[in-house]
Scaffold this motif. Sequence first.
Motif, PDB file in Angstrom:
ATOM      1  N   LEU A 181       7.344  -9.218  -0.777  1.00  0.00           N
ATOM      2  CA  LEU A 181       7.758  -8.353   0.316  1.00  0.00           C
ATOM      3  C   LEU A 181       9.080  -8.827   0.909  1.00  0.00           C
ATOM      4  O   LEU A 181       9.969  -8.003   1.196  1.00  0.00           O
ATOM      5  CB  LEU A 181       6.667  -8.305   1.392  1.00  0.00           C
ATOM      6  CG  LEU A 181       6.889  -7.303   2.532  1.00  0.00           C
ATOM      7  CD1 LEU A 181       7.123  -5.892   2.009  1.00  0.00           C
ATOM      8  CD2 LEU A 181       5.682  -7.322   3.486  1.00  0.00           C
ATOM      9  N   CYS A 182       9.247 -10.114   1.056  1.00  0.00           N
ATOM     10  CA  CYS A 182      10.514 -10.652   1.576  1.00  0.00           C
ATOM     11  C   CYS A 182      11.678 -10.299   0.650  1.00  0.00           C
ATOM     12  O   CYS A 182      12.771  -9.955   1.113  1.00  0.00           O
ATOM     13  CB  CYS A 182      10.423 -12.166   1.740  1.00  0.00           C
ATOM     14  SG  CYS A 182       9.412 -12.706   3.137  1.00  0.00           S
ATOM     15  N   ARG A 183      11.440 -10.362  -0.644  1.00  0.00           N
ATOM     16  CA  ARG A 183      12.494 -10.028  -1.606  1.00  0.00           C
ATOM     17  C   ARG A 183      12.921  -8.567  -1.472  1.00  0.00           C
ATOM     18  O   ARG A 183      14.114  -8.249  -1.418  1.00  0.00           O
ATOM     19  CB  ARG A 183      12.011 -10.300  -3.036  1.00  0.00           C
ATOM     20  CG  ARG A 183      12.992  -9.809  -4.103  1.00  0.00           C
ATOM     21  CD  ARG A 183      12.429 -10.001  -5.503  1.00  0.00           C
ATOM     22  NE  ARG A 183      11.129  -9.383  -5.682  1.00  0.00           N
ATOM     23  CZ  ARG A 183      10.956  -8.074  -5.896  1.00  0.00           C
ATOM     24  NH1 ARG A 183      12.011  -7.260  -5.943  1.00  0.00           N
ATOM     25  NH2 ARG A 183       9.743  -7.587  -6.071  1.00  0.00           N
ATOM     26  N   VAL A 184      11.942  -7.674  -1.405  1.00  0.00           N
ATOM     27  CA  VAL A 184      12.248  -6.248  -1.292  1.00  0.00           C
ATOM     28  C   VAL A 184      12.976  -5.947   0.013  1.00  0.00           C
ATOM     29  O   VAL A 184      13.969  -5.204   0.031  1.00  0.00           O
ATOM     30  CB  VAL A 184      10.953  -5.414  -1.399  1.00  0.00           C
ATOM     31  CG1 VAL A 184      11.177  -3.982  -0.920  1.00  0.00           C
ATOM     32  CG2 VAL A 184      10.452  -5.410  -2.838  1.00  0.00           C
ATOM     33  N   VAL A 185      12.522  -6.535   1.098  1.00  0.00           N
ATOM     34  CA  VAL A 185      13.186  -6.306   2.387  1.00  0.00           C
ATOM     35  C   VAL A 185      14.624  -6.815   2.349  1.00  0.00           C
ATOM     36  O   VAL A 185      15.542  -6.162   2.875  1.00  0.00           O
ATOM     37  CB  VAL A 185      12.394  -6.957   3.534  1.00  0.00           C
ATOM     38  CG1 VAL A 185      13.153  -6.830   4.854  1.00  0.00           C
ATOM     39  CG2 VAL A 185      11.009  -6.311   3.667  1.00  0.00           C
ATOM     40  N   ALA A 186      14.846  -7.956   1.723  1.00  0.00           N
ATOM     41  CA  ALA A 186      16.203  -8.488   1.612  1.00  0.00           C
ATOM     42  C   ALA A 186      17.099  -7.547   0.819  1.00  0.00           C
ATOM     43  O   ALA A 186      18.274  -7.337   1.167  1.00  0.00           O
ATOM     44  CB  ALA A 186      16.170  -9.864   0.948  1.00  0.00           C
ATOM     45  N   SER A 235       5.449  -3.190   5.245  1.00  0.00           N
ATOM     46  CA  SER A 235       4.092  -3.706   5.055  1.00  0.00           C
ATOM     47  C   SER A 235       3.652  -3.607   3.603  1.00  0.00           C
ATOM     48  O   SER A 235       4.166  -2.791   2.820  1.00  0.00           O
ATOM     49  CB  SER A 235       3.093  -2.954   5.942  1.00  0.00           C
ATOM     50  OG  SER A 235       2.904  -1.623   5.482  1.00  0.00           O
ATOM     51  N   LEU A 236       2.675  -4.438   3.283  1.00  0.00           N
ATOM     52  CA  LEU A 236       2.071  -4.480   1.953  1.00  0.00           C
ATOM     53  C   LEU A 236       0.561  -4.554   2.147  1.00  0.00           C
ATOM     54  O   LEU A 236       0.068  -5.381   2.916  1.00  0.00           O
ATOM     55  CB  LEU A 236       2.569  -5.714   1.197  1.00  0.00           C
ATOM     56  CG  LEU A 236       2.091  -5.911  -0.247  1.00  0.00           C
ATOM     57  CD1 LEU A 236       2.626  -4.797  -1.145  1.00  0.00           C
ATOM     58  CD2 LEU A 236       2.563  -7.280  -0.761  1.00  0.00           C
ATOM     59  N   THR A 237      -0.164  -3.681   1.472  1.00  0.00           N
ATOM     60  CA  THR A 237      -1.624  -3.684   1.566  1.00  0.00           C
ATOM     61  C   THR A 237      -2.175  -4.792   0.675  1.00  0.00           C
ATOM     62  O   THR A 237      -1.956  -4.785  -0.545  1.00  0.00           O
ATOM     63  CB  THR A 237      -2.200  -2.325   1.124  1.00  0.00           C
ATOM     64  OG1 THR A 237      -1.612  -1.283   1.901  1.00  0.00           O
ATOM     65  CG2 THR A 237      -3.715  -2.304   1.304  1.00  0.00           C
ATOM     66  N   ARG A 290      -6.456  -4.769   5.209  1.00  0.00           N
ATOM     67  CA  ARG A 290      -5.589  -5.850   5.671  1.00  0.00           C
ATOM     68  C   ARG A 290      -4.168  -5.534   5.213  1.00  0.00           C
ATOM     69  O   ARG A 290      -3.929  -5.344   4.017  1.00  0.00           O
ATOM     70  CB  ARG A 290      -6.030  -7.207   5.110  1.00  0.00           C
ATOM     71  CG  ARG A 290      -7.381  -7.687   5.632  1.00  0.00           C
ATOM     72  CD  ARG A 290      -7.289  -8.114   7.091  1.00  0.00           C
ATOM     73  NE  ARG A 290      -8.551  -8.665   7.590  1.00  0.00           N
ATOM     74  CZ  ARG A 290      -9.485  -7.942   8.198  1.00  0.00           C
ATOM     75  NH1 ARG A 290      -9.302  -6.635   8.346  1.00  0.00           N
ATOM     76  NH2 ARG A 290     -10.582  -8.513   8.642  1.00  0.00           N
ATOM     77  N   LEU A 291      -3.265  -5.480   6.167  1.00  0.00           N
ATOM     78  CA  LEU A 291      -1.862  -5.260   5.858  1.00  0.00           C
ATOM     79  C   LEU A 291      -1.070  -6.509   6.186  1.00  0.00           C
ATOM     80  O   LEU A 291      -1.251  -7.109   7.252  1.00  0.00           O
ATOM     81  CB  LEU A 291      -1.294  -4.094   6.682  1.00  0.00           C
ATOM     82  CG  LEU A 291      -1.923  -2.715   6.538  1.00  0.00           C
ATOM     83  CD1 LEU A 291      -1.112  -1.704   7.333  1.00  0.00           C
ATOM     84  CD2 LEU A 291      -2.030  -2.304   5.086  1.00  0.00           C
ATOM     85  N   LEU A 292      -0.193  -6.873   5.279  1.00  0.00           N
ATOM     86  CA  LEU A 292       0.790  -7.922   5.524  1.00  0.00           C
ATOM     87  C   LEU A 292       2.033  -7.205   6.052  1.00  0.00           C
ATOM     88  O   LEU A 292       2.622  -6.384   5.354  1.00  0.00           O
ATOM     89  CB  LEU A 292       1.098  -8.659   4.219  1.00  0.00           C
ATOM     90  CG  LEU A 292       1.973  -9.910   4.302  1.00  0.00           C
ATOM     91  CD1 LEU A 292       1.277 -11.009   5.110  1.00  0.00           C
ATOM     92  CD2 LEU A 292       2.289 -10.400   2.887  1.00  0.00           C
ATOM     93  N   SER A 318       2.095   0.075  -0.187  1.00  0.00           N
ATOM     94  CA  SER A 318       3.189  -0.440   0.638  1.00  0.00           C
ATOM     95  C   SER A 318       3.787   0.700   1.443  1.00  0.00           C
ATOM     96  O   SER A 318       3.901   1.827   0.954  1.00  0.00           O
ATOM     97  CB  SER A 318       4.260  -1.081  -0.247  1.00  0.00           C
ATOM     98  OG  SER A 318       5.358  -1.533   0.533  1.00  0.00           O
ATOM     99  N   VAL A 319       4.168   0.398   2.688  1.00  0.00           N
ATOM    100  CA  VAL A 319       4.850   1.347   3.572  1.00  0.00           C
ATOM    101  C   VAL A 319       6.139   0.677   4.035  1.00  0.00           C
ATOM    102  O   VAL A 319       6.116  -0.466   4.505  1.00  0.00           O
ATOM    103  CB  VAL A 319       3.980   1.722   4.792  1.00  0.00           C
ATOM    104  CG1 VAL A 319       4.735   2.688   5.708  1.00  0.00           C
ATOM    105  CG2 VAL A 319       2.654   2.331   4.341  1.00  0.00           C
TER     106      VAL A 319
END
Length: 222
Positions: free
Chosen positions: A8-13, A29-31, A38-40, A91-92
């Motif tokens: 998720l950090c990679r995609v956001v970057a 977020s990632l399910t 549970r969402l991260l 993912s959202v």
Amino acid sequence: MSADRESLCRVVAELGAQGWCQGTGGNFSLTVSSDPLRLLITRSGVDKRRLGPADLMLVGPDAEPVPEETGRPSAETALHCRIVAATGAASVLHVHSVANTLLSEHFAPQGGFTLRGYEMLKGLSGVTTHEASVFVPILANSQDIPRLAGEVEDLLARHPDLRGFLLSGHGLYTWGTALEEAKRHVEIFEFLFECAARRTAFRAFAGRSEERRVGKECRSRW
């Protein structure tokens, strides 16, 4: 879980590198579990362009942190929860760009606008031809998140085939059956929004008849 955080950090970057989450804008977020949900999700007030694994936290279906978490999740976590509940998304992703912000403001009175005729539409899940028409609905922005979450839930119940929507003067929400698909949807929508924004800006050369036609079509359809 560490792999999920890193992904998720990679995609956001990568999205941040495009200028789509300036400052502390955007939330992602990632399910990681469907039952229980549970969402991260990104923490509130974090610069998403410098996101690290510690800047993510787990929340439950009520958009509240799970017991072992501390800190505060994104203010719009409830929207993520409603989208996942309605669509089963893995993912959202929510981004702010100049193009999506201006379009969401410009077409808000019509309730949205239609994208058509672009080959890049085929990058959206389920679209197989440039001749497809993809309507992008626009909801009024609000700081009343429970009310806004209810409007999102209603929108998705009425239009389960949606791939994304805009909040007026705010930004894009889109999702996917996997993190990479959600990222692709952001990229495709933003390309198309840039085309639409420039075309709208050029309307003076063609007159305002096209804009009136699009608005009339949006009202009759929605």
